[in-house]
Design an enzyme around this catalytic site. Sequence first.
Site, PDB file in Angstrom:
ATOM      1  N   GLU A 104       0.735  -1.179  -0.078  1.00  4.25           N
ATOM      2  CA  GLU A 104      -0.060  -0.009   0.206  1.00  4.25           C
ATOM      3  C   GLU A 104       0.796   1.209  -0.044  1.00  4.25           C
ATOM      4  O   GLU A 104       1.834   1.227   0.783  1.00  4.25           O
ATOM      5  CB  GLU A 104      -0.910  -0.246   1.215  1.00  4.25           C
ATOM      6  CG  GLU A 104      -2.015   1.097   1.473  1.00  4.25           C
ATOM      7  CD  GLU A 104      -2.446   0.999   2.714  1.00  4.25           C
ATOM      8  OE1 GLU A 104      -3.021   1.854   3.281  1.00  4.25           O
ATOM      9  OE2 GLU A 104      -2.696  -0.280   3.229  1.00  4.25           O
ATOM     10  N   GLU A 108      -3.724  10.920   1.793  1.00  2.20           N
ATOM     11  CA  GLU A 108      -4.956  10.847   2.543  1.00  2.20           C
ATOM     12  C   GLU A 108      -5.109  12.270   3.050  1.00  2.20           C
ATOM     13  O   GLU A 108      -4.048  12.784   3.520  1.00  2.20           O
ATOM     14  CB  GLU A 108      -5.154   9.716   3.437  1.00  2.20           C
ATOM     15  CG  GLU A 108      -5.015   8.364   3.111  1.00  2.20           C
ATOM     16  CD  GLU A 108      -5.063   7.293   3.972  1.00  2.20           C
ATOM     17  OE1 GLU A 108      -5.933   6.437   4.103  1.00  2.20           O
ATOM     18  OE2 GLU A 108      -4.177   7.338   4.886  1.00  2.20           O
ATOM     19  N   TRP A 196     -14.606   8.390   2.499  1.00  2.00           N
ATOM     20  CA  TRP A 196     -15.105   7.530   3.415  1.00  2.00           C
ATOM     21  C   TRP A 196     -15.150   8.357   4.963  1.00  2.00           C
ATOM     22  O   TRP A 196     -14.232   9.162   5.159  1.00  2.00           O
ATOM     23  CB  TRP A 196     -14.255   6.276   3.445  1.00  2.00           C
ATOM     24  CG  TRP A 196     -12.737   6.397   4.037  1.00  2.00           C
ATOM     25  CD1 TRP A 196     -11.783   7.020   3.208  1.00  2.00           C
ATOM     26  CD2 TRP A 196     -12.568   6.127   5.293  1.00  2.00           C
ATOM     27  NE1 TRP A 196     -10.629   6.979   3.779  1.00  2.00           N
ATOM     28  CE2 TRP A 196     -10.818   6.566   5.249  1.00  2.00           C
ATOM     29  CE3 TRP A 196     -12.698   5.646   6.428  1.00  2.00           C
ATOM     30  CZ2 TRP A 196     -10.033   6.403   6.434  1.00  2.00           C
ATOM     31  CZ3 TRP A 196     -11.979   5.657   7.391  1.00  2.00           C
ATOM     32  CH2 TRP A 196     -10.708   5.986   7.486  1.00  2.00           C
ATOM     33  N   THR A 207      -9.301   5.935  15.618  1.00  2.00           N
ATOM     34  CA  THR A 207      -9.752   6.277  14.018  1.00  2.00           C
ATOM     35  C   THR A 207     -10.418   7.679  13.962  1.00  2.00           C
ATOM     36  O   THR A 207     -10.086   8.686  13.173  1.00  2.00           O
ATOM     37  CB  THR A 207     -10.367   5.443  13.268  1.00  2.00           C
ATOM     38  OG1 THR A 207      -9.653   4.075  13.570  1.00  2.00           O
ATOM     39  CG2 THR A 207     -10.826   5.489  11.984  1.00  2.00           C
TER      40      THR A 207
END
EC number: 3.2.-.-
Length: 371
Positions: A104, A108, A196, A207
């Site tokens: 990955e 972001e 998201w 998170t």
Amino acid sequence: MSYSLDSCVPAPVCKDKTYKMDSLDRYKNINEYLGDSEKVDWVGQGEPVIYDGHTLLTMPPKSVGTVLATTTYMWYGNVKARVKTARGKGVVTAFILFGDVKDEIDFEWVGVDLETVQTNYYFQGIPNYDNSGNISVPSNSYDNFHEYEIRWTPEEITWLVDGKVGRTKKKSETWNATANQWNFPQTPSRVQISLWPGGLESNAKGTIDWAGGVIDWNSDDIKTNGYYFATFGEIKVECYNAQNAPGTNKRKSYYYNDISATNNTVVDSDKATIIKSLAATGLDMNIDDGSHANDNVNSVPGGSAPPGQVPGGSNSGQGNTAGASKGCTTDGFTQSCNSKAGGNSGGVRVADRTGASALAVIVGIAGLLLL
């Protein structure tokens, strides 16, 4: 537990391509895609919208947003995208490379900081948040388009904003002496773009805090537009085009010939990528169940969690084990074709990864759209 790589469907090889992002004509919902990358450019879930010649990734109230992924895989190369991010606490925009063995590379943005883009990378899903780094954005990322670029070679990763290098990570800096391997993304990966809810109330506190707080579903953006949105303009992929592996794309598809799933085990092959139905696997790609949906899906090209199954994804720490007896599972937009059951000894199953990696959260959340 180990998985048989044979059951995983080969991945279409990299192709140089410019995606104008002004039409959904070559987009297909992930539940309907059977592996023909000649006809489909993007697969996804959620509600993408075309507006003013661009693609909007939308997130209506109480939804889990939108995620799109290319149908071809890039084994090193260069990808750049023109992006205007979403805004608001708990709202996360992402532009990343993501492989079936959880390699990955990330860009972001959290919606409470429109002057910064976060970068990160992972090797086979092993969580190491010391790999992150921030880059300043020249001007407000919601109001202004900027060009974000990932240059990925067998030796280094470079992140650029508007043509200016913001960060570089060399493979030579990633040696893991304990595991006797390079903890460096090195296997075929797809371009993914997403919007998201990092601030979803049900997410882990870490998170939510990282995303800037719990999402306000009554914000001005929701009242005015009916959804949060991120705007994607042109996306350009340039393949690495090596003469010899790693990084070739001379044939039709990629597959792995060894369970370690590192770049020396990737085969640039002529194996087919198209399956008859979602019940097919790499072992029998001609299974035809008479439909394009099946509760026993386990190897859809770029597949997703089957209806009624717990979706995989590291945010929840739960892996989707549907089809494990056949050796390959799916979660979100990838096939879980990596294998080793240990954490630091090599590749890990998605169930072993339990951090707040934003991409892992995307994978888990995307699967929820099927439930």
